[in-house]
Each structure stands twice: as structure tokens, then as C-alpha cells.
Motif scaffolding. Structure first.
Motif, PDB file in Angstrom:
ATOM      1  N   GLY A   1      27.197  47.996  40.813  1.00 29.52           N
ATOM      2  CA  GLY A   1      28.223  47.131  41.169  1.00 29.52           C
ATOM      3  C   GLY A   1      29.383  47.762  42.053  1.00 29.52           C
ATOM      4  N   GLY A   2      29.372  49.218  42.034  1.00 28.63           N
ATOM      5  CA  GLY A   2      30.342  49.872  42.879  1.00 28.63           C
ATOM      6  C   GLY A   2      30.171  49.733  44.282  1.00 28.63           C
ATOM      7  N   GLU A   3      30.967  50.922  44.818  1.00 31.38           N
ATOM      8  CA  GLU A   3      31.004  50.929  46.426  1.00 31.38           C
ATOM      9  C   GLU A   3      29.763  51.733  47.086  1.00 31.38           C
TER      10      GLU A   3
ATOM     11  N   PRO B   1      27.932  47.562  31.939  1.00 34.02           N
ATOM     12  CA  PRO B   1      28.854  48.169  32.970  1.00 34.02           C
ATOM     13  C   PRO B   1      28.785  48.015  34.498  1.00 34.02           C
ATOM     14  N   LYS B   2      29.767  47.938  35.159  1.00 37.23           N
ATOM     15  CA  LYS B   2      29.887  47.346  36.679  1.00 37.23           C
ATOM     16  C   LYS B   2      30.901  48.128  37.171  1.00 37.23           C
ATOM     17  N   TYR B   3      32.253  48.618  36.728  1.00 38.26           N
ATOM     18  CA  TYR B   3      33.172  49.186  37.464  1.00 38.26           C
ATOM     19  C   TYR B   3      33.861  50.271  36.696  1.00 38.26           C
TER      20      TYR B   3
ATOM     21  N   SER C   1      40.181  56.464  32.348  1.00 39.74           N
ATOM     22  CA  SER C   1      39.192  57.043  33.197  1.00 39.74           C
ATOM     23  C   SER C   1      38.179  57.954  32.572  1.00 39.74           C
ATOM     24  N   GLY C   2      37.079  57.877  32.573  1.00 38.83           N
ATOM     25  CA  GLY C   2      36.090  58.842  32.035  1.00 38.83           C
ATOM     26  C   GLY C   2      35.971  58.561  30.633  1.00 38.83           C
ATOM     27  N   GLU C   3      36.543  57.439  30.065  1.00 36.45           N
ATOM     28  CA  GLU C   3      36.595  57.004  28.506  1.00 36.45           C
ATOM     29  C   GLU C   3      35.844  55.920  28.419  1.00 36.45           C
ATOM     30  N   GLY C   4      35.550  55.170  29.337  1.00 33.62           N
ATOM     31  CA  GLY C   4      34.800  53.945  29.272  1.00 33.62           C
ATOM     32  C   GLY C   4      34.460  53.325  30.546  1.00 33.62           C
ATOM     33  N   TYR C   5      34.239  52.014  30.476  1.00 34.43           N
ATOM     34  CA  TYR C   5      33.873  51.255  31.674  1.00 34.43           C
ATOM     35  C   TYR C   5      34.230  49.847  31.743  1.00 34.43           C
ATOM     36  N   TRP C   6      34.478  49.210  32.888  1.00 35.53           N
ATOM     37  CA  TRP C   6      34.559  47.692  33.093  1.00 35.53           C
ATOM     38  C   TRP C   6      33.179  46.983  32.859  1.00 35.53           C
ATOM     39  N   TRP C   7      32.980  46.166  32.092  1.00 37.47           N
ATOM     40  CA  TRP C   7      31.621  45.273  32.068  1.00 37.47           C
ATOM     41  C   TRP C   7      32.059  44.114  32.563  1.00 37.47           C
TER      42      TRP C   7
END
Length: 345
Positions: free
Chosen positions: A33-35, A90-92, A136-142
Motif C-alpha cells: 500500500g505504500g509508494e 499492514p498498509k502504511y 516509527s519502526g515500532e508498529g504499522y498502520w493497518w
């Protein structure tokens, strides 16, 4: 789910993420889902290649042990059940979510109240602050994904949750049933299972005779277990769904017929369904077959054979085999039935 199998969404895993299923990977080194630019690889299993499909979606499928060829098709659950049409994964990263959200707010096309509520949610600490950049680096947006091929399904609209955060080592929220877990992966793999069209071997081959048994069986080389593995490389979690043929139901295509056995259901035994006809067995009752009581005239009967596939899954952190609903897949074939010709001398 035990802590040992909690879904890890650490961003540092990303660069080295690999498909956990056997065989070479075709996973693009991107954030789902990123760039980045995704890749999709469909490799013909008949050519002995990797048969791994990798996409910019969160889920990657290994189909190297799936049914192949021009006659295969998807199994339909015998129960009133379908795999999920959408799921959360996870997407972002925090920075990527910012790149997605801020242009929408700046365009002011969604209305002040909506934009303000979104800024409160993701920037102003209600409940998240500055897109969770401090994590940042400790999780992700779902966020939600639609299962490929299910875009027009009403169930694709079931995933309406706002984008949410999951810390490294934490499970996704328990009140979101479509959030990726080994079980959800197993259900997604179920939808990817392909099995052979059911055309039984019959003896006699050209035409059968009224009131004479016709033997029926399935080629053991075609009707064997198949499986698909679904994985999320970013999470290092996977599930394999396996379908095994257990029986075939014979529908003669006319009420003027008797089946062997009487139920019409031939169970698998010793790795095959039914028994091949052999010379000298003309007077024996076939373990699987049909006896037509009336000629098909100038046409033919449409015999339908439907195979039942027993389906189970195994996955990350799950002990033993777990059941999924049985699947069915069938096919029809022409059967010409002739009267026995008597010769008067």
C-alpha cells in the motif's frame, strides 16, 4: 493467540521480508500500500517453475501445489460459507499515512467537519498524535484490502474500520474479525484452491447397455490432495490450506437408473475412488457405478459426478490440523445407453 505467535509488524523486517512458503520468492521489496511499485508474477506450475504470485497486496500466495491445467476450477463450500471478501493488514508507515491523508485534507473536498475529525484522530492526539511518528519502526498502520476477484461482492464493503495502529508484538484488535491472522490467511487460501473437473472413467467406454452395470472410477493421478499457502511476509505469518478428495456422488442424469452403491456416493479407499474395470469382471457388481434401466434413444444422458473435498489448514503457531468447510466441484459427461440387440436364428 499465544504471545510467541503474535503478529510482528516491525518496519525493520520489511527490507528482508521473504515468502515463508517453500520455493523462490517473488515478493517486491515494498511496503504494502505504500509508494513503491508492486510486481505480480504468475508462473505456470506445469513448467516446473516457482509458481509464486507476489503482489503489492499484503498477502502472497504460493500455488506450487495447487491443481493445474485447463480443466481445474474453484471448490464451492458445501455449507453456506465463503472466504472473506476483504481483510485488514499492514498498509502504511507513519510517513506514508501522512502522504495519503494530508493531500485529501488540503483539497478540502471532503468537508470541514470530516477533515477536522480526521486531523483530530491522526494528528491531534484523539487518539493518535502526529501519525504516530514517535513509534516509527515500532508498529504499522493497518487498513483494509479487498480480496482479488471479490471487488463486486457485497462483502467487500464489510471492512469499514478507520485506519488503525498495531504495535510490534501486539495482536490486531479482537473485535475486528477480518484482521489478518493465520486463520484468516487459511480462509483466503481456500478461495485460491483449484481442483480438477470431475469426469469419471466409465466401462464400457463407447456406449453402455440397458440393465448392464457400468463401472465408474476416478484417475488417482488427478484426484490427489492439493494445497495453497497464503503468507504475509511483513508479519512472518502463514497458513496452508489443503483439500483432499474423499468421495464422489454419481447422478445418472435420469430416474431410470440405479447407482452402486445405492446412495450414489462412492467413498475414497486406498488412494482412489471406485475401482477400474478389469477383464473377467463383467458379471460382478461394481463398487462404484450405475445401471441404466432405459435406453437414451437417439441422444444421451448427462451423468454428473461431484467430488467432495475435505479441507483443513495448518498455520503459524497453530497446533495440528484445523477444519474448514468441505468443498464440492463437479462435471457432466454424455452417456449413451443402448438396448441389447437380440439375434433370432
Amino acid at each position: 493467540m499465544p504471545a510467541a505467535v503474535r503478529l510482528s509488524v516491525c518496519a525493520t523486517v520489511l527490507a528482508g521480508a521473504t515468502v515463508l512458503a517453500s520455493g523462490p520468492t517473488a515478493w517486491a521489496d515494498i511496503v504494502p500500500g505504500g509508494e513503491g511499485t508492486g510486481s505480480e508474477t504468475q508462473v505456470d506450475g506445469n513448467k516446473g517453475d516457482q509458481s509464486v504470485s507476489a503482489t503489492a497486496e499484503a498477502v502472497v500466495y504460493n500455488r506450487s501445489k495447487n491443481g493445474s491445467g485447463t480443466s481445474v476450477g474453484p471448490v464451492a463450500a458445501a455449507a453456506n460459507w465463503t472466504p472473506p471478501a476483504c481483510y485488514y493488514a499492514p498498509k502504511y508507515s507513519p510517513e506514508q499515512l501522512q502522504k495519503v491523508k494530508e493531500p485529501v485534507w488540503d483539497a478540502e473536498s471532503t468537508g470541514y467537519e470530516w477533515d477536522a475529525a480526521q486531523r483530530d484522530r491522526y494528528v491531534n492526539g484523539k487518539p493518535y498524535k502526529d501519525f504516530n511518528k514517535e513509534k516509527s519502526g515500532e508498529g504499522y498502520w493497518w487498513d483494509s484490502y479487498v480480496t482479488p476477484g471479490r471487488e463486486g461482492d457485497p462483502g467487500a464493503l464489510d471492512c469499514q474500520e478507520e485506519t488503525f495502529w498495531v504495535d510490534t508484538g501486539d495482536d490486531p484488535p479482537a473485535d475486528i474479525p477480518q484482521a489478518i491472522t493465520p486463520e484468516v490467511l487459511a480462509q483466503l487460501a481456500y478461495a485460491e484452491i483449484r481442483v480438477p473437473t470431475t469426469e469419471v472413467e466409465l466401462r464400457p467406454t463407447e456406449a453402455t447397455k440397458v440393465n448392464l452395470p457400468t463401472w465408474a472410477w476416478l484417475d488417482a493421478t488427478d484426484f490427489k490432495p492439493v494445497s495453497v499457502t497464503a503468507s504475509v511476509p511483513l508479519l512472518q505469518v502463514e497458513a496452508t490450506t489443503t483439500a483432499t478428495p474423499v468421495s464422489v456422488k454419481i447422478d445418472p442424469g435420469t430416474a431410470d437408473a440405479e447407482t452402486y452403491p445405492a446412495s450414489g456416493v462412492c467413498e475414497a479407499s486406498n488412494g482412489r475412488i471406485g475401482e477400474p474395470y478389469a477383464n473377467g469382471k463383467a458379471d460382478e457388481t461394481p463398487p462404484c457405478g450405475v445401471k441404466y434401466l432405459r435406453s437414451s434413444g437417439d441422444g444421451s444422458y448427462q451423468l454428473k459426478a461431484t467430488v467432495t473435498w475435505k479441507i483443513h489448514w495448518t498455520g503459524t503457531g497453530v497446533a495440528g490440523e484445523q477444519p474448514l468447510p468441505d468443498g464440492e466441484f463437479g462435471g457432466e459427461q454424455d452417456v449413451v445407453v443402448q438396448e441389447i440387440q437380440a439375434v433370432n436364428r
